[in-house]
Design a protein around this motif. Structure first.
Motif, PDB file in Angstrom:
ATOM      1  N   ARG A 137     -12.540   1.644  -0.700  1.00 21.87           N
ATOM      2  CA  ARG A 137     -11.367   2.339  -1.223  1.00 21.87           C
ATOM      3  C   ARG A 137     -11.600   3.827  -1.056  1.00 21.87           C
ATOM      4  O   ARG A 137     -12.682   4.333  -1.304  1.00 21.87           O
ATOM      5  CB  ARG A 137     -11.154   1.988  -2.704  1.00 21.87           C
ATOM      6  N   ASP A 153       5.341   6.193   4.780  1.00 20.85           N
ATOM      7  CA  ASP A 153       5.558   6.583   3.389  1.00 20.85           C
ATOM      8  C   ASP A 153       5.458   8.098   3.254  1.00 20.85           C
ATOM      9  O   ASP A 153       4.977   8.784   4.166  1.00 20.85           O
ATOM     10  CB  ASP A 153       4.558   5.873   2.468  1.00 20.85           C
ATOM     11  N   LEU A 194      -6.421  -4.007   3.678  1.00 18.42           N
ATOM     12  CA  LEU A 194      -6.405  -3.534   5.059  1.00 18.42           C
ATOM     13  C   LEU A 194      -7.442  -4.252   5.913  1.00 18.42           C
ATOM     14  O   LEU A 194      -7.216  -4.484   7.099  1.00 18.42           O
ATOM     15  CB  LEU A 194      -6.639  -2.020   5.103  1.00 18.42           C
ATOM     16  N   LYS A 223       2.155   1.701  -3.342  1.00 18.33           N
ATOM     17  CA  LYS A 223       1.096   2.056  -4.292  1.00 18.33           C
ATOM     18  C   LYS A 223       0.693   3.512  -4.158  1.00 18.33           C
ATOM     19  O   LYS A 223       0.448   4.204  -5.136  1.00 18.33           O
ATOM     20  CB  LYS A 223      -0.152   1.186  -4.022  1.00 18.33           C
ATOM     21  N   TYR A 224       0.565   3.956  -2.914  1.00 19.70           N
ATOM     22  CA  TYR A 224       0.016   5.298  -2.703  1.00 19.70           C
ATOM     23  C   TYR A 224       1.105   6.354  -2.467  1.00 19.70           C
ATOM     24  O   TYR A 224       0.846   7.386  -1.867  1.00 19.70           O
ATOM     25  CB  TYR A 224      -0.987   5.264  -1.548  1.00 19.70           C
ATOM     26  N   ASN A 263       0.839  -1.198   0.000  1.00 19.10           N
ATOM     27  CA  ASN A 263       0.000   0.000   0.000  1.00 19.10           C
ATOM     28  C   ASN A 263       0.869   1.241   0.000  1.00 19.10           C
ATOM     29  O   ASN A 263       0.610   2.191  -0.752  1.00 19.10           O
ATOM     30  CB  ASN A 263      -0.899   0.015   1.244  1.00 19.10           C
ATOM     31  N   GLY A 270      -6.335  -2.015  -6.989  1.00 16.96           N
ATOM     32  CA  GLY A 270      -6.548  -2.454  -5.608  1.00 16.96           C
ATOM     33  C   GLY A 270      -7.956  -2.964  -5.441  1.00 16.96           C
ATOM     34  O   GLY A 270      -8.837  -2.656  -6.248  1.00 16.96           O
ATOM     35  N   THR A 271      -8.134  -3.749  -4.413  1.00 20.14           N
ATOM     36  CA  THR A 271      -9.454  -4.344  -4.201  1.00 20.14           C
ATOM     37  C   THR A 271     -10.149  -3.749  -2.990  1.00 20.14           C
ATOM     38  O   THR A 271     -11.352  -3.897  -2.828  1.00 20.14           O
ATOM     39  CB  THR A 271      -9.313  -5.845  -3.926  1.00 20.14           C
ATOM     40  N   GLY A 272      -9.379  -3.101  -2.133  1.00 21.46           N
ATOM     41  CA  GLY A 272      -9.989  -2.628  -0.896  1.00 21.46           C
ATOM     42  C   GLY A 272     -10.106  -3.737   0.131  1.00 21.46           C
ATOM     43  O   GLY A 272     -10.800  -3.610   1.124  1.00 21.46           O
TER      44      GLY A 272
END
Ligand code: ADP
Length: 841
Positions: free
Chosen positions: A485, A466, A501, A438-439, A435, A496-498
């Motif tokens: 998401r 991050d 987390l 990704k973010y 994550n 992403g699928t959400g």
């Protein structure tokens, strides 16, 4: 829907019928009540008529007595008249003769037309609305009427005369002659009354009254017409020529009837309402049944979809695993070569990455488990550094690809040997780090590992920081929701699928851990987890360097990394070939191996001699692995012996199953040499394990190293056939040609006997043994590298299992039996072919 319509129709019909029945019953009840009322009114009328008759006679009798007296004592006329007036002051008495001479009260003959009748010898009563009521009776001289004696009463006397005051205000009574002509009407008799009596219904009612009067003293009839509802009644006045007739409104009598009627009406309404409620309830129940039905169907559809999804995931992960296996296999071959340091580093990175990738694939499979609540936490001993290295390698590559700096800071004093679910820890760290990458469009991702120790527990703390897009304050609450998401507008490009987390959160909950988020929107985020882990070795992890060559990899070229000449290992398997493979694979470790071919033989051997480790086949004819284990555990001096199950059926959850039975661990057959030696390394007493002598050349006896060294010789030595994948077979023999050669020979030699046994079990329907033997064929076929026979045997074994399942329905049993019968001959033919192809001669 159709059912509901039908139901509605039925309810409406029933309501209609109840309504009809209600009307009918109401009519009947009213009729019965009116009958009863008629009866009671006629009884009342009878009583009253008696009273009226009596009263009337009381006025008439003195008049008649006086008339009788006068007929013999004509001279007493004056005195008689006086006496009559005395007796009855309201009645003015008089005497009239044929010449209309009157004495006493004057009387004009015209004013009372019936007076004439008195001269004919009748006692009369006559009525003149202007004058009053006339009572007259003849005075005889012999047979002739000489006078008429009379009394005239004023109209006000009418009630008294006939005791009519006993009637209530609603009741109107007339005195009639028996022939029906009016004698005395009631007070205030008007033309309206004449009209009333002339009404057809009233007339008909009166007719009926008269008809009944012929048989009884009094009668009453209920009438209902233009004038309304009435009771008309009549009774004869006893001992007179008169009758009393009258009418009263229905409502006057029906006070009680009405209340009964109302009660009936209320009861009926109540019933109708009850029925309506019941109907509504039924309809609702029907609707809810329909809804439950719909829900059930929806659930079935969802289950089916879920099933399909799980199946898809299973298939996909299988498909992915195969090439990954190939990659890791190739890579292992590379690592076994003498390599320049650089290349070795790359190759070991590949190894770590594929290992982590495989774990992820397994975790994909675990998604379905989490959803169905079947996710289990399986703690084992693990090396923290190893986990961090695997995670770091995988994540580092991704960070690098995105031009992000990836840093790992590890507190060097943390204990390295921990006990917990390393796979889940890895999964959580990878989720958070992925994550972060990704973010984060630019900058860095940092993993900080620290912890707090108390006694033998470490509260492991991992913070992933991050410099990315950050999370808005208001979004944080939704962070751990499934499929949720955030900031979609900004993140639409990011895959992403959400789920990540949400899974992380649940896993942490299951492991009594916590997760916490700090973030500044636009600047970056820090996800911090804390997870309690047992410490099994307090050796500090030391300075962690992701890029350092891991210890393990330096030793990776294939050679026995240790020897254990004093270790005693018992191999228990009914299949010679398996025993041979296992003992051959262990040869280079110099362990002392003993072979037993059945559970009974194993127990016998264990009684005679002690072993450090027993490799115990799970499925054997006669006493199976579990039974053997349980019996062995009861033997003397066995407590330090470790038992490893060998199984050809490794499914998810197998581990828990074997541990539950009392095994220390399990190995899936066919197993590679590395797997076998690693397992033994783990379970043998540490003092028996010695480093392999450095002088021992890699890939020592009994076979030379693979491939390059003598390819033509290997090809010639072991036959190649489209049926047999030589490479696969070799893999299970640690790429040792000699072992492979031997097991091919054994496979071929044993086939005749084994086919005969399978045929016999098949013919006699001995499915228990058939299943065990076909199960054995499944793993031996794979050991020699024959995938098709392995697959067929596997399916046949499943059919036998289905057939033997205790809870199988007869139809399923039959299906399984059909399958067995259809495939047996083919499989045996394939077995023969394979055996022939395997024959080294
Ligand atoms: P996804 O597969 O979408 O990444 P996750 O459950 O892992 O699903 O994350 C849920 C959402 O939380 C993401 O869609 C993203 O909006 C937000 N998120 C997660 N980690 C970060 C992060 N490090 N920085 C910013 N946003 C994040």
């Amino acid at each position: 829907m159709n059912n509901r319509k039908k139901m509605l129709l039925t309810i409406l019909m029933t309501l209609f019928l109840i309504f009809l029945a209600g009307i009918f019953i109401q009519h009947r009840i009213v009729a019965m009540l009116n009958n009863a009322a008629e009866h009671s009114v006629s009884r009342q009328t009878e009583d009253l008529s008696m009273l009226a008759g009596e009263r009337f006679l009381r006025f008439l009798t003195p008049l008649q007595t006086a008339a009788n007296h006068l007929s013999t004592h004509e001279q007493d006329k004056e005195a008689v008249l006086q006496m009559l007036v005395q007796q009855n002051p309201q009645g003015q008495a008089g005497l009239i003769d044929f010449q209309h001479h009157t004495m006493g009260r004057f009387l004009s003959r015209d004013s009372f037309p019936r007076l004439q009748l008195a001269f004919h010898g009748n006692t009369i009563i006559d009525y003149n609305p202007d004058i009053g009521i006339l009572l007259a009776t003849p005075v005889f001289y012999g047979d002739n009427v000489r006078y008429v004696l009379y009394q005239v009463y004023p109209l006000e006397m009418l009630p008294k005369l006939f005791a009519l005051s006993d009637y209530d205000a609603f009741t109107h009574v007339i005195i009639q002659y028996r022939d029906g002509t009016l004698a005395v009407p009631y007070e205030n008799y008007t033309t309206d009354d004449t009209k009333f009596w002339a009404d057809d219904t009233i007339q008909a009612g009166m007719k009926e009254v008269h008809r009944r009067l012929q048989r009884s003293k009094a009668a009453a009839v209920y009438t209902e017409g233009a004038e309304g509802k009435f009771f008309v009644f009549g009774a004869d006045l006893p001992q007179t020529d008169f009758s009393l007739i009258g009418y009263m409104p229905w409502s006057a009598v029906a006070g009680q009837i009405t209340s009964i009627y109302q009660r009936v009406f209320f009861l009926f309404s109540f019933m109708l309402i009850l029925f309506a409620c019941l109907s509504i309830y039924l309809l609702m129940a029907q609707t809810s049944v329909a809804e439950t039905e719909e829900l059930r169907e929806a659930r079935q559809a969802a289950d089916a979809a879920n099933q399909a999804k799980s199946q898809f995931l299973a298939n996909m992960s299988h498909e992915i695993r195969t090439p990954i296996n190939a990659i890791s296999g190739m890579n292992e071959m590379i690592l076994r070569q003498e390599l320049p340091a650089e290349v070795r580093k790359y190759a070991s990175n590949i190894k770590s990455a594929t290992a982590a990738l495989l774990t992820i694939i397994n975790e994909i499979l675990d998604f379905s488990k989490i959803e169905s609540g079947h996710m289990e936490i399986v703690p084992t001993d693990y090396q923290l550094a190893q986990v961090l290295r695997e995670v770091g390698t995988l994540v580092g590559v991704r960070a690098h690809a995105k031009n992000l700096a990836f840093k790992i800071h590890v507190d060097p004093y943390l204990p390295n040997g921990l006990y917990g679910d390393a796979g889940r820890l890895r999964q959580i760290l990878i989720n958070l780090l992925n994550n972060a990458i990704k973010y984060t469009p630019s900058g860095s991702v940092t993993l900080d590992i620290s912890g707090q120790r108390s006694a033998s527990t470490l509260r492991l703390r991992a913070a992933v920081t991050d410099t990315g897009i950050g999370i808005r304050e208001e979004d944080r609450a939704r962070l751990f929701h499934v499929f949720e998401r955030l900031d979609i507008k900004r993140n639409c490009q990011i895959e992403g699928t959400g789920l990540g987390l949400a899974i992380t959160h649940r896993l942490l909950n299951m492991m009594k851990g916590t997760i916490q988020v700090d973030s500044t929107y636009g600047e970056g985020s820090t996800f911090t987890i804390e997870l309690p882990q047992e410490v099994h070795s307090f050796d500090p992890i030391g300075v962690f360097n992701l890029n350092a060559q891991p210890d393990l990899d330096t030793n990776l070229s294939h050679q026995a990394s240790f020897i254990a000449p004093d270790a005693r290992v018992l191999i228990v398997d009914d299949n010679d070939m398996n025993c041979f493979v296992a003992s051959s694979l262990l040869k280079e470790t110099q362990m002392q191996t003993t072979i037993a071919h059945s559970g009974a033989e194993a127990l016998e051997t264990l009684q005679k001699q002690s072993f450090h480790v027993v490799l115990l086949d799970y499925m054997m004819p006669g006493m199976d692995g579990v039974e053997t284990l349980h019996k062995a555990k009861q033997l003397q001096g066995i407590s330090s012996t470790r038992f490893i199950a060998l199984t050809a059926t490794a499914l998810s959850g197998s581990r828990e199953k074997f541990l539950g039975e009392g095994f220390d661990n399990y190995l899936s057959k066919p197993m590679t040499g590395d797997e076998l030696t690693a397992m033994l390394h783990r379970y043998l007493p540490a003092e028996l394990i010695k480093p392999a002598p450095a002088s021992l050349p890699p890939m020592a006896a009994p076979a030379p190293a693979p491939a390059a060294e003598a390819p033509p010789a290997t090809a010639a030595d072991t036959p190649s056939s489209p049926l047999i994948d030589r490479e696969l077979g070799m893999k299970y023999c640690n790429n040792m040609e000699a072992i492979y050669h031997n097991i091919l020979g054994m496979f071929s030699k044993q086939s005749t006997g084994k086919i005969a046994r399978l045929d016999e079990d098949f013919a006699t329907g001995n499915w228990d043994d058939y299943r065990i033997n076909i199960h054995a064929l499944k793993s031996t076929a794979l050991t020699i590298g024959c995938r098709s026979l392995n697959q067929k045997a596997k399916e046949q074994e499943q059919a036998a299992k289905d057939y033997l399942a205790e809870d199988a329905a007869p139809s399923q049993k039959q299906q399984a039996l059909d399958y067995l019968q259809q495939h047996h001959a083919d499989i045996m033919a394939l077995y023969r072919q394979t055996a022939e192809a395997a024959n080294p001669q």
